[in-house]
Write a protein that holds these residues in place. Structure first.
Motif, PDB file in Angstrom:
ATOM      1  N   ALA A   1       0.847  -1.193   0.000  1.00 46.98           N
ATOM      2  CA  ALA A   1       0.000   0.000   0.000  1.00 46.98           C
ATOM      3  C   ALA A   1       0.880   1.239   0.000  1.00 46.98           C
ATOM      4  CB  ALA A   1      -0.919   0.016   1.227  1.00 46.98           C
ATOM      5  N   TYR A   2       0.340   2.330  -0.546  1.00 49.57           N
ATOM      6  CA  TYR A   2       1.049   3.615  -0.479  1.00 49.57           C
ATOM      7  C   TYR A   2       0.043   4.740  -0.560  1.00 49.57           C
ATOM      8  CZ  TYR A   2       0.339   4.446  -5.480  1.00 49.57           C
ATOM      9  OH  TYR A   2      -0.228   4.675  -6.702  1.00 49.57           O
ATOM     10  N   CYS A   3       0.465   5.898  -0.130  1.00 42.94           N
ATOM     11  CA  CYS A   3      -0.307   7.129  -0.324  1.00 42.94           C
ATOM     12  C   CYS A   3       0.662   8.297  -0.369  1.00 42.94           C
ATOM     13  CB  CYS A   3      -1.328   7.334   0.800  1.00 42.94           C
ATOM     14  SG  CYS A   3      -2.480   8.693   0.477  1.00 42.94           S
ATOM     15  N   LEU A   4       0.526   9.109  -1.397  1.00 43.61           N
ATOM     16  CA  LEU A   4       1.309  10.341  -1.513  1.00 43.61           C
ATOM     17  C   LEU A   4       0.370  11.504  -1.249  1.00 43.61           C
ATOM     18  CD1 LEU A   4       3.269   9.641  -4.848  1.00 43.61           C
ATOM     19  CD2 LEU A   4       3.785   8.841  -2.524  1.00 43.61           C
ATOM     20  N   LEU A   5       0.696  12.305  -0.255  1.00 41.89           N
ATOM     21  CA  LEU A   5      -0.079  13.499   0.070  1.00 41.89           C
ATOM     22  C   LEU A   5       0.776  14.726  -0.217  1.00 41.89           C
ATOM     23  CD1 LEU A   5      -0.746  11.192   2.536  1.00 41.89           C
ATOM     24  CD2 LEU A   5      -2.680  12.759   2.627  1.00 41.89           C
ATOM     25  N   PRO A   6       0.171  15.930  -0.244  1.00 44.27           N
ATOM     26  CA  PRO A   6       0.954  17.103  -0.638  1.00 44.27           C
ATOM     27  C   PRO A   6       2.265  17.273   0.118  1.00 44.27           C
ATOM     28  CG  PRO A   6      -1.355  17.663  -0.611  1.00 44.27           C
ATOM     29  CD  PRO A   6      -1.253  16.265  -0.052  1.00 44.27           C
ATOM     30  N   ASN A   7       2.268  16.963   1.439  1.00 40.87           N
ATOM     31  CA  ASN A   7       3.514  17.192   2.180  1.00 40.87           C
ATOM     32  C   ASN A   7       4.067  15.962   2.894  1.00 40.87           C
ATOM     33  OD1 ASN A   7       1.905  16.897   4.438  1.00 40.87           O
ATOM     34  ND2 ASN A   7       2.204  18.980   5.202  1.00 40.87           N
ATOM     35  N   HIS A   8       3.507  14.777   2.641  1.00 49.53           N
ATOM     36  CA  HIS A   8       4.108  13.575   3.216  1.00 49.53           C
ATOM     37  C   HIS A   8       3.674  12.329   2.457  1.00 49.53           C
ATOM     38  CE1 HIS A   8       0.269  13.820   5.391  1.00 49.53           C
ATOM     39  NE2 HIS A   8       0.409  12.562   5.766  1.00 49.53           N
ATOM     40  N   VAL A   9       4.380  11.222   2.704  1.00 49.97           N
ATOM     41  CA  VAL A   9       4.128   9.976   1.981  1.00 49.97           C
ATOM     42  C   VAL A   9       4.149   8.800   2.950  1.00 49.97           C
ATOM     43  CG1 VAL A   9       5.208  10.926  -0.095  1.00 49.97           C
ATOM     44  CG2 VAL A   9       6.554   9.494   1.439  1.00 49.97           C
ATOM     45  N   HIS A  10       3.430   7.738   2.583  1.00 52.82           N
ATOM     46  CA  HIS A  10       3.391   6.501   3.362  1.00 52.82           C
ATOM     47  C   HIS A  10       3.530   5.301   2.432  1.00 52.82           C
ATOM     48  CE1 HIS A  10       1.834   8.267   7.156  1.00 52.82           C
ATOM     49  NE2 HIS A  10       1.161   9.083   6.363  1.00 52.82           N
ATOM     50  N   PHE A  11       4.256   4.276   2.882  1.00 54.84           N
ATOM     51  CA  PHE A  11       4.349   3.015   2.166  1.00 54.84           C
ATOM     52  C   PHE A  11       4.299   1.867   3.169  1.00 54.84           C
ATOM     53  CE2 PHE A  11       6.383   5.989  -0.698  1.00 54.84           C
ATOM     54  CZ  PHE A  11       5.969   5.583  -1.953  1.00 54.84           C
ATOM     55  N   LEU A  12       3.665   0.777   2.778  1.00 56.28           N
ATOM     56  CA  LEU A  12       3.725  -0.477   3.527  1.00 56.28           C
ATOM     57  C   LEU A  12       4.443  -1.478   2.650  1.00 56.28           C
ATOM     58  CD1 LEU A  12       3.093  -2.587   5.668  1.00 56.28           C
ATOM     59  CD2 LEU A  12       0.763  -2.740   4.763  1.00 56.28           C
ATOM     60  N   VAL A  13       5.593  -1.955   3.111  1.00 57.95           N
ATOM     61  CA  VAL A  13       6.431  -2.823   2.289  1.00 57.95           C
ATOM     62  C   VAL A  13       6.940  -4.018   3.083  1.00 57.95           C
ATOM     63  CG1 VAL A  13       7.213  -0.806   0.971  1.00 57.95           C
ATOM     64  CG2 VAL A  13       8.639  -1.687   2.830  1.00 57.95           C
ATOM     65  N   GLN A  14       7.363  -5.017   2.340  1.00 54.01           N
ATOM     66  CA  GLN A  14       8.148  -6.115   2.899  1.00 54.01           C
ATOM     67  C   GLN A  14       9.458  -6.167   2.137  1.00 54.01           C
ATOM     68  OE1 GLN A  14       6.855 -10.138   2.095  1.00 54.01           O
ATOM     69  NE2 GLN A  14       7.946 -10.971   3.857  1.00 54.01           N
ATOM     70  N   LEU A  15      10.573  -6.105   2.854  1.00 58.56           N
ATOM     71  CA  LEU A  15      11.854  -6.259   2.193  1.00 58.56           C
ATOM     72  C   LEU A  15      11.991  -7.685   1.682  1.00 58.56           C
ATOM     73  CD1 LEU A  15      12.365  -3.574   3.690  1.00 58.56           C
ATOM     74  CD2 LEU A  15      14.712  -4.350   4.070  1.00 58.56           C
ATOM     75  N   LYS A  16      12.562  -7.826   0.517  1.00 61.01           N
ATOM     76  CA  LYS A  16      12.748  -9.156  -0.049  1.00 61.01           C
ATOM     77  C   LYS A  16      13.809  -9.927   0.748  1.00 61.01           C
ATOM     78  CE  LYS A  16      11.032  -8.004  -4.607  1.00 61.01           C
ATOM     79  NZ  LYS A  16      11.268  -7.982  -6.064  1.00 61.01           N
ATOM     80  N   GLU A  17      13.819 -11.230   0.560  1.00 59.96           N
ATOM     81  CA  GLU A  17      14.782 -12.068   1.275  1.00 59.96           C
ATOM     82  C   GLU A  17      16.192 -11.805   0.769  1.00 59.96           C
ATOM     83  OE1 GLU A  17      14.009 -13.690   3.845  1.00 59.96           O
ATOM     84  OE2 GLU A  17      11.828 -13.790   3.713  1.00 59.96           O
ATOM     85  N   GLU A  18      17.172 -12.258   1.521  1.00 58.52           N
ATOM     86  CA  GLU A  18      18.565 -11.915   1.258  1.00 58.52           C
ATOM     87  C   GLU A  18      19.004 -12.206  -0.174  1.00 58.52           C
ATOM     88  OE1 GLU A  18      21.425 -13.339   4.003  1.00 58.52           O
ATOM     89  OE2 GLU A  18      20.613 -12.230   5.716  1.00 58.52           O
ATOM     90  N   GLU A  19      18.597 -13.348  -0.726  1.00 62.32           N
ATOM     91  CA  GLU A  19      19.043 -13.720  -2.069  1.00 62.32           C
ATOM     92  C   GLU A  19      18.660 -12.662  -3.099  1.00 62.32           C
ATOM     93  OE1 GLU A  19      21.145 -15.742  -4.799  1.00 62.32           O
ATOM     94  OE2 GLU A  19      21.051 -16.210  -2.644  1.00 62.32           O
ATOM     95  N   ALA A  20      17.459 -12.089  -2.945  1.00 59.97           N
ATOM     96  CA  ALA A  20      16.986 -11.061  -3.871  1.00 59.97           C
ATOM     97  C   ALA A  20      17.602  -9.694  -3.575  1.00 59.97           C
ATOM     98  CB  ALA A  20      15.464 -10.959  -3.810  1.00 59.97           C
ATOM     99  N   MET A  21      18.274  -9.562  -2.434  1.00 59.43           N
ATOM    100  CA  MET A  21      18.871  -8.283  -2.048  1.00 59.43           C
ATOM    101  C   MET A  21      20.321  -8.165  -2.478  1.00 59.43           C
ATOM    102  SD  MET A  21      16.444  -6.626  -0.456  1.00 59.43           S
ATOM    103  CE  MET A  21      17.237  -5.436   0.622  1.00 59.43           C
TER     104      MET A  21
END
Length: 204
Positions: free
Chosen positions: A51-71
């Protein structure tokens, strides 16, 4: 500002940042599109975005970092334990965006108040409510009467059939389907009680 925790492979995080002194980050509709373009370039290869939302003066994201192999850095062909620094990638995103905005609008100085804040998402209830909280943010801040009218969030992208880098199927399955996803958003208007202690910092 809270003490920054490390971002670790495989874990879920609420990421957020705002303009310096709450300055406007997005002055024109194409600014939003450009920020998401940079997000896809610098961040999407290393995280799953729910999920994400960009507002005029701030932003939010909900993420999962990928596992080590993909990093592991894609430009290295030899076996290595070196991993991409998500903190550095986030900094590249903010720096690239700020550089373009400063040039376009002939402004000087810091655009963002600080680097991305982050909170680890450690429960199913928090994950569920956070998706709603992120989407509801425009209404929460009085930008419009109905959060679903805001064009710069993932709310409608989750329901769309168009191509996306979002984890659309995972989000819909989490809620039990598209109808249940809509219903949860509609029935929980402004009810953040379950996660208030966890989100209060990013309101400041």
């Amino acid at each position: 500002m809270q003490k920054m925790i490390s971002l670790e492979p495989g874990k879920y995080y609420h990421l957020y940042t705002r303009g310096n002194n709450k300055e406007t980050l997005f002055r024109h509709p194409d600014n939003y599109a450009y920020f998401l373009q940079l997000y896809r370039k610098y961040i999407v290869p290393y995280v799953d975005t729910f999920a994400y939302c960009l507002l005029p003066n701030h932003v939010h994201f909900l993420v999962q970092l990928k596992e080590e192999e993909a990093m592991k850095p894609q430009w290295l062909t030899e076996d290595t334990t070196k991993l991409v620094s998500i903190e550095r990638q986030l900094a590249h995103l903010l720096n690239a965006y700020a550089k373009t905005i400063n040039k376009r609008y002939n402004r000087l100085g810091r655009l963002f108040q600080h680097r991305f804040g982050r909170k680890e998402v450690t429960s199913d209830a928090y994950f569920t409510r956070l998706i709603y909280y992120i989407h509801f943010n425009p209404q929460h801040h009085g930008l419009l009467a109905d959060f679903s009218d805001w064009p710069y969030s993932s709310y409608h992208s989750i329901l769309s059939k168009s191509k996306t880098t979002l984890q659309r199927e995972e989000v819909l399955a989490w809620f039990g389907g598209s109808d249940e996803y809509r219903q949860f958003h509609e029935e929980n208007a402004a009810d953040f009680t379950a996660i208030t202690p966890l989100i209060e910092q990013d309101e400041q």
